[in-house]
Design a protein around this motif. Structure first.
Motif, PDB file in Angstrom:
ATOM      1  N   THR A 198     -52.437 -51.501  79.472  1.00  0.00           N
ATOM      2  CA  THR A 198     -51.549 -51.722  80.615  1.00  0.00           C
ATOM      3  C   THR A 198     -52.303 -51.780  81.934  1.00  0.00           C
ATOM      4  OG1 THR A 198     -49.728 -50.651  79.451  1.00  0.00           O
ATOM      5  CG2 THR A 198     -49.526 -50.838  81.842  1.00  0.00           C
ATOM      6  N   SER A 199     -53.245 -50.865  82.124  1.00  0.00           N
ATOM      7  CA  SER A 199     -53.984 -50.828  83.388  1.00  0.00           C
ATOM      8  C   SER A 199     -54.790 -52.107  83.607  1.00  0.00           C
ATOM      9  CB  SER A 199     -54.885 -49.596  83.452  1.00  0.00           C
ATOM     10  OG  SER A 199     -55.712 -49.537  82.316  1.00  0.00           O
ATOM     11  N   LEU A 200     -55.312 -52.701  82.540  1.00  0.00           N
ATOM     12  CA  LEU A 200     -56.052 -53.958  82.676  1.00  0.00           C
ATOM     13  C   LEU A 200     -55.113 -55.121  82.977  1.00  0.00           C
ATOM     14  CD1 LEU A 200     -58.646 -53.586  79.786  1.00  0.00           C
ATOM     15  CD2 LEU A 200     -59.068 -53.405  82.248  1.00  0.00           C
ATOM     16  N   ILE A 201     -53.974 -55.143  82.329  1.00  0.00           N
ATOM     17  CA  ILE A 201     -52.998 -56.198  82.586  1.00  0.00           C
ATOM     18  C   ILE A 201     -52.514 -56.121  84.029  1.00  0.00           C
ATOM     19  CG2 ILE A 201     -50.679 -57.031  82.002  1.00  0.00           C
ATOM     20  CD1 ILE A 201     -51.338 -56.129  79.087  1.00  0.00           C
ATOM     21  N   VAL A 202     -52.212 -54.917  84.481  1.00  0.00           N
ATOM     22  CA  VAL A 202     -51.760 -54.715  85.861  1.00  0.00           C
ATOM     23  C   VAL A 202     -52.855 -55.125  86.838  1.00  0.00           C
ATOM     24  CG1 VAL A 202     -51.131 -52.944  87.549  1.00  0.00           C
ATOM     25  CG2 VAL A 202     -50.037 -52.963  85.307  1.00  0.00           C
ATOM     26  N   SER A 203     -54.088 -54.744  86.560  1.00  0.00           N
ATOM     27  CA  SER A 203     -55.201 -55.085  87.433  1.00  0.00           C
ATOM     28  C   SER A 203     -55.325 -56.598  87.594  1.00  0.00           C
ATOM     29  CB  SER A 203     -56.507 -54.505  86.873  1.00  0.00           C
ATOM     30  OG  SER A 203     -57.594 -54.846  87.694  1.00  0.00           O
ATOM     31  N   GLY A 204     -55.304 -57.316  86.495  1.00  0.00           N
ATOM     32  CA  GLY A 204     -55.410 -58.769  86.554  1.00  0.00           C
ATOM     33  C   GLY A 204     -54.258 -59.404  87.309  1.00  0.00           C
ATOM     34  N   ALA A 205     -53.059 -58.909  87.064  1.00  0.00           N
ATOM     35  CA  ALA A 205     -51.890 -59.454  87.762  1.00  0.00           C
ATOM     36  C   ALA A 205     -51.985 -59.206  89.264  1.00  0.00           C
ATOM     37  CB  ALA A 205     -50.611 -58.840  87.193  1.00  0.00           C
ATOM     38  N   ILE A 219     -64.455 -63.829  94.973  1.00  0.00           N
ATOM     39  CA  ILE A 219     -64.751 -62.494  94.439  1.00  0.00           C
ATOM     40  C   ILE A 219     -63.724 -62.111  93.376  1.00  0.00           C
ATOM     41  CG2 ILE A 219     -64.696 -60.020  95.006  1.00  0.00           C
ATOM     42  CD1 ILE A 219     -66.002 -60.797  97.700  1.00  0.00           C
ATOM     43  N   HIS A 220     -62.464 -62.366  93.661  1.00  0.00           N
ATOM     44  CA  HIS A 220     -61.420 -61.935  92.736  1.00  0.00           C
ATOM     45  C   HIS A 220     -61.262 -62.892  91.550  1.00  0.00           C
ATOM     46  CE1 HIS A 220     -60.823 -59.174  96.033  1.00  0.00           C
ATOM     47  NE2 HIS A 220     -60.345 -58.366  95.101  1.00  0.00           N
ATOM     48  N   ALA A 221     -61.723 -64.125  91.690  1.00  0.00           N
ATOM     49  CA  ALA A 221     -61.804 -65.003  90.519  1.00  0.00           C
ATOM     50  C   ALA A 221     -62.824 -64.427  89.534  1.00  0.00           C
ATOM     51  CB  ALA A 221     -62.193 -66.423  90.935  1.00  0.00           C
ATOM     52  N   LEU A 222     -63.951 -63.969  90.054  1.00  0.00           N
ATOM     53  CA  LEU A 222     -64.949 -63.324  89.188  1.00  0.00           C
ATOM     54  C   LEU A 222     -64.405 -62.032  88.582  1.00  0.00           C
ATOM     55  CD1 LEU A 222     -68.171 -63.892  91.338  1.00  0.00           C
ATOM     56  CD2 LEU A 222     -67.536 -65.050  89.207  1.00  0.00           C
ATOM     57  N   ALA A 223     -63.657 -61.285  89.375  1.00  0.00           N
ATOM     58  CA  ALA A 223     -63.052 -60.056  88.849  1.00  0.00           C
ATOM     59  C   ALA A 223     -62.093 -60.384  87.702  1.00  0.00           C
ATOM     60  CB  ALA A 223     -62.329 -59.305  89.962  1.00  0.00           C
ATOM     61  N   LEU A 249     -62.549 -60.402  79.956  1.00  0.00           N
ATOM     62  CA  LEU A 249     -63.534 -59.906  78.988  1.00  0.00           C
ATOM     63  C   LEU A 249     -63.219 -58.481  78.547  1.00  0.00           C
ATOM     64  CD1 LEU A 249     -66.798 -61.343  80.574  1.00  0.00           C
ATOM     65  CD2 LEU A 249     -65.603 -62.159  78.516  1.00  0.00           C
ATOM     66  N   LEU A 250     -62.798 -57.645  79.484  1.00  0.00           N
ATOM     67  CA  LEU A 250     -62.430 -56.277  79.121  1.00  0.00           C
ATOM     68  C   LEU A 250     -61.221 -56.247  78.190  1.00  0.00           C
ATOM     69  CD1 LEU A 250     -62.984 -54.471  82.525  1.00  0.00           C
ATOM     70  CD2 LEU A 250     -64.219 -54.040  80.382  1.00  0.00           C
ATOM     71  N   ILE A 251     -60.247 -57.104  78.433  1.00  0.00           N
ATOM     72  CA  ILE A 251     -59.081 -57.162  77.544  1.00  0.00           C
ATOM     73  C   ILE A 251     -59.512 -57.592  76.146  1.00  0.00           C
ATOM     74  CG2 ILE A 251     -56.937 -58.425  77.071  1.00  0.00           C
ATOM     75  CD1 ILE A 251     -56.391 -58.315  80.120  1.00  0.00           C
ATOM     76  N   GLN A 252     -60.427 -58.559  76.065  1.00  0.00           N
ATOM     77  CA  GLN A 252     -60.918 -58.975  74.751  1.00  0.00           C
ATOM     78  C   GLN A 252     -61.656 -57.837  74.052  1.00  0.00           C
ATOM     79  OE1 GLN A 252     -63.211 -62.562  75.547  1.00  0.00           O
ATOM     80  NE2 GLN A 252     -61.600 -63.771  74.576  1.00  0.00           N
ATOM     81  N   GLN A 253     -62.407 -57.070  74.826  1.00  0.00           N
ATOM     82  CA  GLN A 253     -63.222 -55.992  74.257  1.00  0.00           C
ATOM     83  C   GLN A 253     -62.400 -54.744  73.929  1.00  0.00           C
ATOM     84  OE1 GLN A 253     -66.457 -56.362  73.595  1.00  0.00           O
ATOM     85  NE2 GLN A 253     -66.752 -54.294  72.831  1.00  0.00           N
ATOM     86  N   LEU A 254     -61.498 -54.362  74.849  1.00  0.00           N
ATOM     87  CA  LEU A 254     -60.798 -53.084  74.728  1.00  0.00           C
ATOM     88  C   LEU A 254     -59.344 -53.212  74.304  1.00  0.00           C
ATOM     89  CD1 LEU A 254     -62.126 -51.473  78.045  1.00  0.00           C
ATOM     90  CD2 LEU A 254     -63.083 -51.250  75.731  1.00  0.00           C
ATOM     91  N   GLY A 255     -58.815 -54.399  74.348  1.00  0.00           N
ATOM     92  CA  GLY A 255     -57.406 -54.598  74.049  1.00  0.00           C
ATOM     93  C   GLY A 255     -56.597 -54.705  75.331  1.00  0.00           C
TER      94      GLY A 255
END
Length: 125
Positions: free
Chosen positions: A67-74, A48-52, A58-64
């Protein structure tokens, strides 16, 4: 960062399939049923989290690289290592101190979803 998260997603997704197949074919009748169920839970959450992580990339590519996306992925990546990794370790007779690592990994995963929520709040088109 998007490339790193995509690479991690591929690594976790691929190893999740391998570990799932091993659990289904190699562990049946070799470990206690409760350990096999814990192992399956680890694989499930890993996938599940591999898919996340793909979604985060994809969101980082789309939105840049927000910080919240980087933190989420980490948090997703470390959560996989702690949650699923501790369940795999316990299945194979690892030390008992792995037990408390499992809920910590779960908390990290939850934190990843919370960070994604905040990324969504800050999104405007």
């Amino acid at each position: 960062m998007a490339k790193l998260y995509l690479l991690l997603a591929a690594l976790f997704g691929g190893t999740g399939v391998v570990l799932g197949a091993f659990g289904a074919h190699g562990l049946r009748n070799k470990v206690a049923e409760n350990l096999l169920e814990a192992y399956k839970t680890g694989v499930h959450y890993q996938m599940i989290h591999a898919l996340a992580l793909i979604g985060i990339a994809l969101l980082i590519q789309q939105l840049g690289a927000k910080t919240s996306l980087i933190v989420s992925g980490a948090l997703f990546a470390v959560g996989i290592l702690f949650f699923s990794g501790s369940l795999y370790g316990l299945t194979f007779g690892g030390p008992r101190w792995l037990g408390p690592i499992t809920p910590l990994g779960g908390a990290l995963m939850i934190g990843g979803w919370i960070a994604l929520f905040f990324a969504a709040l800050g999104y405007s088109k």
